[in-house]
Scaffold this active site. Structure first.
Site, PDB file in Angstrom:
ATOM      1  N   ARG A  15       0.819  -1.227   0.000  1.00  0.00           N
ATOM      2  CA  ARG A  15       0.000   0.000   0.000  1.00  0.00           C
ATOM      3  C   ARG A  15       0.846   1.268   0.000  1.00  0.00           C
ATOM      4  NH1 ARG A  15      -4.138  -1.081   4.793  1.00  0.00           N
ATOM      5  NH2 ARG A  15      -2.536  -2.616   5.397  1.00  0.00           N
ATOM      6  N   LYS A  22       8.826  -0.682   3.146  1.00  0.00           N
ATOM      7  CA  LYS A  22       7.949   0.184   3.927  1.00  0.00           C
ATOM      8  C   LYS A  22       8.624   0.707   5.185  1.00  0.00           C
ATOM      9  CE  LYS A  22       4.506  -1.518   6.442  1.00  0.00           C
ATOM     10  NZ  LYS A  22       3.170  -1.994   6.896  1.00  0.00           N
ATOM     11  N   ARG A 308      24.342  24.342   4.421  1.00  0.00           N
ATOM     12  CA  ARG A 308      24.382  22.953   3.996  1.00  0.00           C
ATOM     13  C   ARG A 308      25.314  22.112   4.875  1.00  0.00           C
ATOM     14  NH1 ARG A 308      25.513  23.272  -2.249  1.00  0.00           N
ATOM     15  NH2 ARG A 308      25.719  21.017  -1.938  1.00  0.00           N
TER      16      ARG A 308
END
Length: 430
Positions: A15, A22, A308
């Site tokens: 999903r 995931k 940065r």
């Protein structure tokens, strides 16, 4: 009793609609699985992560950050489901806590609550005003009797508001007994961990419900869930730092990485983004500025400044549209529209508007060294490698590609030329 922890991270996570596993999707700068591991490490010295889908990739990521995690490679094709994931898992302590790798919001306090007491099994449950769609946990006299899927509930059971949150603390001896007995004789042909509750109740074992907050036990199964979890994590991070003394203007517009740290009187204006393991001390980060993996001390940045990674600012002013990359600036003023990369700039130096360090030749990066009390005029290019010694003045519009010695003026310009009455000749007399 000492606690072992098993974190289930074998699922494919379809999903999420992503090629990335995931559990490696990030929330506030850290993979959701790492959030679960960090919580587990606060209560246990025996942590096992169960892997299957993209196991090698996930293991490599974990080993790059942790050195005491054990792994169990599960054959999820043969043993699907949450119960199947536990097949063959062995832990060393007398009690085992089973977590899900897609629950990044769990806290140490909740884990301690789940592992406390003397019940054979502690089971996490949530009270929901609207439990529609969830299996119900039937509880009597503070004991779990059964878990009933919604489609199997009686009309009375449908009014039950307690649902399963999916986390269990189980006496390890019982886990070793029940897991081999799990069956996949069901509609989904999966092995369900919830079946150990039924086995325990049938044997007269004590299954104790532990009521938990829904927010902490949210599973992340989609990009929408990921965004919701990020919002919750951000609220926690910012609340904690504001309570520690950081001032935030419109905090709902600010992003702070979970790895970032602050000391002293710090002010973050609206739209600020603090990323990575940035460390900020007694500094003012103005609106819509971005700080990435940098150290900022007694300085101000922005508005709309960018610092940065691997940069250090000490007693320095960085103004609007100034970008600093992998540089150390001490006691410097750079008010506007500059790029300072791979540079070391010392006390009392002023960087004019439009100044850039030309640090890259297409193959390699080079250093620019600027000493103390240097005045760099606007629209100057410092072509690295180059060293500017102390007490130097550089005229506006210069291109500096050679070292400049102490006390000198450096100027590099094409002589100005004018053509009399050119305007009228070009456009014609009026």
């Amino acid at each position: 009793m000492s606690i072992s922890v098993v974190i289930l991270a074998a699922g494919q996570g379809t999903r999420m609609k992503s090629s990335m596993p995931k559990v490696l999707h990030e929330i506030s700068g850290k993979s959701m699985l790492f959030h679960a591991i960090d919580a587990a490490k606060q209560i246990s010295d025996d942590i096992t992560v169960v892997l299957y889908h993209q196991a090698a990739r996930i293991q490599k990521e974990i080993e790059a950050h942790y050195d005491t995690i054990r792994f169990h490679m599960q054959d999820a094709a043969q043993y699907p489901g949450t119960g199947g994931a536990m097949k063959g898992v062995r832990t060393k302590h007398g009690r085992t806590l089973i977590l899900n790798g897609d629950m990044p919001l769990i806290t140490k306090d909740s884990l301690l609550a789940l592992t406390s007491g003397n019940a054979d099994i502690n089971m996490s449950v949530i009270r929901l005003d609207d439990p529609q769609g969830y299996g119900r946990v039937i509880i009597e006299n503070d004991k779990v009797l059964e878990i009933v899927e919604q489609k199997d509930c009686t009309s009375e059971q449908l009014h039950t508001q307690t649902v399963n949150a999916g986390i269990y603390a189980v006496n390890t001896s019982l886990l070793e007994k029940y897991i081999p007995l799990l069956s996949n004789d069901n509609a989904q042909s999966e092995y369900y961990l919830t079946d150990i509750i039924k086995m325990a109740v049938e044997e007269g074992r004590t299954v104790h419900p532990v009521y938990v907050e829904e927010e902490e036990f949210k599973g992340v199964n989609s990009k929408l869930d990921l965004a919701h979890a990020e919002e919750i994590m951000q609220r926690r991070i910012k609340r904690s730092w504001m309570q520690a003394g950081v001032t935030m203007r419109l905090p709902e517009t600010i992003y702070i990485d979970v790895r970032a740290t602050f000391e002293g009187e710090c002010l973050l204006e609206n739209g600020v983004s603090i990323q990575g393991a940035s460390h900020i001390i007694d500094s003012h980060i103005k609106a819509h500025s971005v700080v990435e993996d940098a150290h900022i001390e007694h300085s101000d940045v922005g508005p709309m400044g960018r610092v940065r990674p691997n940069s250090r600012l000490i007693r320095t002013h960085i103004g609007n549209f100034v970008e600093v990359k992998k540089s150390t600036l001490t006691g410097v003023k750079a008010g506007h529209l500059s790029y300072l990369g791979d540079a070391t700039i010392e006390e009392g130096t002023n960087i004019g508007a439009g100044v850039i360090t030309c640090n890259y030749d297409g193959k390699n990066k080079y250093q620019t060294i600027v000493g103390k009390n240097v005045f760099v005029g606007s629209d100057t290019q410092l072509v690295a490698p180059v060293t500017i010694e102390d007490d130097v003045m550089i005229a506006a519009g210069s291109t500096i590609n050679k070292n400049v010695s102490k006390g000198e003026l450096a100027i590099s310009r094409v002589p100005m030329k004018t053509v009399k009455n050119f305007f009228y000749k070009f456009f014609g007399e009026k």
